[in-house]
Design an enzyme around this catalytic site. Structure first.
Site, PDB file in Angstrom:
ATOM      1  N   HIS A   1    -108.774  26.688  26.391  1.00  0.00           N
ATOM      2  CA  HIS A   1    -110.236  26.623  26.368  1.00  0.00           C
ATOM      3  C   HIS A   1    -110.739  25.632  25.316  1.00  0.00           C
ATOM      4  O   HIS A   1    -111.860  25.158  25.405  1.00  0.00           O
ATOM      5  CB  HIS A   1    -110.853  28.017  26.206  1.00  0.00           C
ATOM      6  CG  HIS A   1    -110.847  28.563  24.816  1.00  0.00           C
ATOM      7  ND1 HIS A   1    -109.992  29.558  24.401  1.00  0.00           N
ATOM      8  CD2 HIS A   1    -111.622  28.274  23.752  1.00  0.00           C
ATOM      9  CE1 HIS A   1    -110.246  29.827  23.135  1.00  0.00           C
ATOM     10  NE2 HIS A   1    -111.228  29.079  22.713  1.00  0.00           N
TER      11      HIS A   1
ATOM     12  N   ASP B   1    -104.512  30.925  28.805  1.00  0.00           N
ATOM     13  CA  ASP B   1    -105.243  30.146  27.810  1.00  0.00           C
ATOM     14  C   ASP B   1    -104.282  29.457  26.839  1.00  0.00           C
ATOM     15  O   ASP B   1    -104.201  29.802  25.666  1.00  0.00           O
ATOM     16  CB  ASP B   1    -106.227  31.062  27.064  1.00  0.00           C
ATOM     17  CG  ASP B   1    -107.294  30.262  26.324  1.00  0.00           C
ATOM     18  OD1 ASP B   1    -107.275  29.025  26.424  1.00  0.00           O
ATOM     19  OD2 ASP B   1    -108.127  30.882  25.638  1.00  0.00           O
TER      20      ASP B   1
ATOM     21  N   SER C   1    -109.652  29.850  17.351  1.00  0.00           N
ATOM     22  CA  SER C   1    -109.015  29.645  18.646  1.00  0.00           C
ATOM     23  C   SER C   1    -107.905  28.613  18.612  1.00  0.00           C
ATOM     24  O   SER C   1    -108.017  27.592  17.941  1.00  0.00           O
ATOM     25  CB  SER C   1    -110.040  29.193  19.674  1.00  0.00           C
ATOM     26  OG  SER C   1    -110.623  30.305  20.257  1.00  0.00           O
ATOM     27  N   GLY C   2    -106.884  28.895  19.398  1.00  0.00           N
ATOM     28  CA  GLY C   2    -105.759  27.990  19.502  1.00  0.00           C
ATOM     29  C   GLY C   2    -104.756  28.175  18.383  1.00  0.00           C
ATOM     30  O   GLY C   2    -103.592  27.808  18.506  1.00  0.00           O
TER      31      GLY C   2
HETATM   32  N1  ARG Z   1    -112.869  31.913  21.377  1.00  0.00           N
HETATM   33  C1  ARG Z   1    -112.822  31.838  19.956  1.00  0.00           C
HETATM   34  C2  ARG Z   1    -112.653  30.407  19.532  1.00  0.00           C
HETATM   35  O1  ARG Z   1    -112.820  29.548  20.361  1.00  0.00           O
HETATM   36  C3  ARG Z   1    -111.831  32.769  19.344  1.00  0.00           C
HETATM   37  C4  ARG Z   1    -112.311  34.105  19.411  1.00  0.00           C
HETATM   38  C5  ARG Z   1    -111.431  35.150  18.920  1.00  0.00           C
HETATM   39  N2  ARG Z   1    -112.215  36.290  18.880  1.00  0.00           N
HETATM   40  C6  ARG Z   1    -111.842  37.459  18.401  1.00  0.00           C
HETATM   41  N3  ARG Z   1    -112.685  38.408  18.367  1.00  0.00           N
HETATM   42  N4  ARG Z   1    -110.636  37.626  17.980  1.00  0.00           N
HETATM   43  O2  ARG Z   1    -112.531  30.090  18.391  1.00  0.00           O
END
Ligand code: ARG
Length: 510
Positions: free
Chosen positions: A317, A364, A460-461
């Site tokens: 993503h 993902d 993320s990632g």
């Molecule tokens: N989608 C988020 C990002 O792009 C990460 C989210 C992780 N969320 C969580 N509640 N652990 O950085």
């Protein structure tokens, strides 16, 4: 990273993934599942409740990196040569034809044609059927070619695209036991170390998908199960030292030394410095040497993990919208965002995204290949990809790291943060009070059901790692969650073990 117990002293504007949804403030009772989640009431759109990963850049700040090349085409007049053929008018009247018999002939011809077509169709279908289903071996995936079982992993490429020889070696368990696919037992077999050497080891690593120059050595361990079949060196090897494929290994039952090959294709999973357990701000470099900051226009967007000097593993993503490798810069070996402001970073040559589904967040994971390899130092090192047969189960202790938001909708962290969390089993995580069936095999839940500690936007990632056999292993990549650190809403991570085949395939290919 969100840890209610401590905050970093400085913060920078978080350019990570934001989420517009309003939620009740994090509430962290001691532990356990908490029913009655008011959050769910009145939601029309289930997907909108989740922090679905979409980068929050105002689009005008990030114009697409490539300026449109305006190609000026010289208009070309297509000259079509039209030949006008004049049919001379018939001076003679056609002989009289009996109208009824003409109709009959037509019908007969039509019937004949239809019959022929049906027969041809049946023949084609039969041919196809026997081609596909009578394959008394294995079908090459890309092409409709049937290759006999004995040709699989025999060192000779039979499938046009080579998949019969593509994945013949793998590493098993936390001690990196080498396995080879045996076309005789049609199973993965361990490799007897008799006759083994560094050259063969390097070849095996290359076939797995590692570059030759990361090879870190092989060792042997004694096998208790000597009666089990193992792959042994073919007799031909002694007479031909220049064998260049996996043909040197055949199935056998005797392994004189009773020792098996364990193979290190890369020196991974090592870190330095004593970590302050439970602390949040990472205080020394080299503790999480595989953590990288992935940036666009000098703004941190996502985290990532070094898996080889050339490859960074991140979330799909993160690169959904920004799929142009030239937009990205990778920063490795830093603790603070301010250090990176004036650093050079590494450019990206290729981005490969798994089959990511942005509505379900399935698969993902993505890989970034660097233009030039990272120089490995004590602060820049790869994490180990899990090996086959390694199962990480709840409530295993893991660590997450990143420069993400310090609280839900908060700003990103200036300094790298770390948090200790536990794996949560899929059944619990799929409980209706938690994620109510949204967690598939490509995902792993980790965090604290009580809330309070979690990854967050901008993490993320980045890595979810665990220690085993004194090495650090990449269990997951930060993917999604509802809010951050809410009770019963743990973080969801890409299941790296699930993606192993895909990861190695990409590393072989590019
Ligand atoms: N989608 C988020 C990002 O792009 C990460 C989210 C992780 N969320 C969580 N509640 N652990 O950085």
């Amino acid at each position: 990273m969100n840890n209610n117990t401590m905050y970093a002293n400085a913060s920078h504007v978080n350019h990570g993934f934001q989420h517009e949804e309003r939620r009740p403030p994090p509430y962290a009772p001691s532990s356990g599942l908490y029913p009655a989640l008011p959050q769910y009431h009145g939601h029309q759109n289930v997907a909108s409740q989740y922090q679905i990963a979409s980068p929050s850049y105002p689009s005008e700040r990030y114009p697409t990196a490539q300026t449109q090349n305006l190609h000026h085409y010289t208009p070309q007049t297509a000259s079509v040569n039209t030949h006008h053929t004049t049919t001379p008018a018939s001076h003679y009247s056609s002989p009289p034809v009996h109208k009824g018999s003409k109709k009959k002939t037509c019908t007969c011809i039509t019937i004949a044609i239809i019959t022929l077509l049906i027969i041809a169709g049946v023949i084609a279908a039969l041919l196809w059927y026997f081609g596909v289903f009578s394959c008394n071996g294995r079908q090459c995936k890309a092409d409709n070619i049937c290759v006999s079982h004995s040709q699989w992993c025999d060192g000779v490429q039979d499938c046009p695209s080579g998949e019969d020889e593509a994945q013949c070696f793998r590493l098993y368990g936390s001690n990196f036991l080498l396995q080879k696919y045996s076309n005789e037992s049609r199973n993965w077999e361990l490799v007897c170390s008799d006759g083994w050497n560094d050259e063969l080891a390097k070849q095996a690593c290359e076939q797995i998908g590692y570059p030759r120059n990361t090879y870190a050595g092989y060792s042997v361990i004694s096998s208790r199960a000597s009666s089990n079949s193992v792959m042994v060196m073919a007799d031909s090897l002694s007479s031909n030292p220049n064998i260049t494929t996996q043909s040197f290994l055949t199935k056998g039952t005797t392994c004189a030394s009773n020792t098996l090959v364990t193979l290190k294709c890369i020196d991974c999973g090592k870190n330095i410095g004593s970590r302050i357990v439970g602390g949040t701000t990472v205080t020394s470099k080299g503790v999480w040497p595989w953590q990288v900051s992935l940036q666009i226009s000098r703004n941190h967007v996502c985290g990532g993990s070094i898996i080889t000097p050339y490859w960074i593993l991140t979330a799909a993503h993160c690169v959904e919208k920004y799929s142009n490798p030239r937009q990205w810069t990778v920063f490795a070996g830093y603790l603070t965002q301010s250090e990176m402001k004036y650093a050079t970073g590494n450019s990206v040559s290729q981005i490969v995204k798994n089959n990511f589904d942005s509505t379900t967040n399935e698969n993902d994971v993505a890989l970034m290949k660097l233009n030039s390899p990272l120089r490995m130092t004590s602060n820049v090192r790869p994490v180990c990809l899990p090996n086959v047969g390694m199962y990480f189960s709840a409530p295993r202790n893991c660590y997450i790291t990143g420069w993400g938001a310090l609280s839900f909708q908060g700003s990103g962290s200036e300094t790298l943060q770390e948090a200790k969390i536990q794996l949560i089993d899929r059944t619990t995580c799929n409980n209706y009070q938690v994620y109510n069936g949204l967690i598939t095999n490509t995902m792993i839940c980790a965090g604290k059901l009580a809330g309070g500690v979690d990854s967050c936007q901008g993490d993320s990632g980045g890595p979810l790692v665990t220690q085993e056999n004194s090495l650090w292993w990449l269990v997951g990549d930060t993917s999604w969650g509802e809010g951050c650190a809410f009770r019963n809403k743990p973080g969801v991570y890409g299941n790296v073990t699930y993606f192993l085949d895909w990861i190695y395939q990409q590393m072989q290919k590019y």
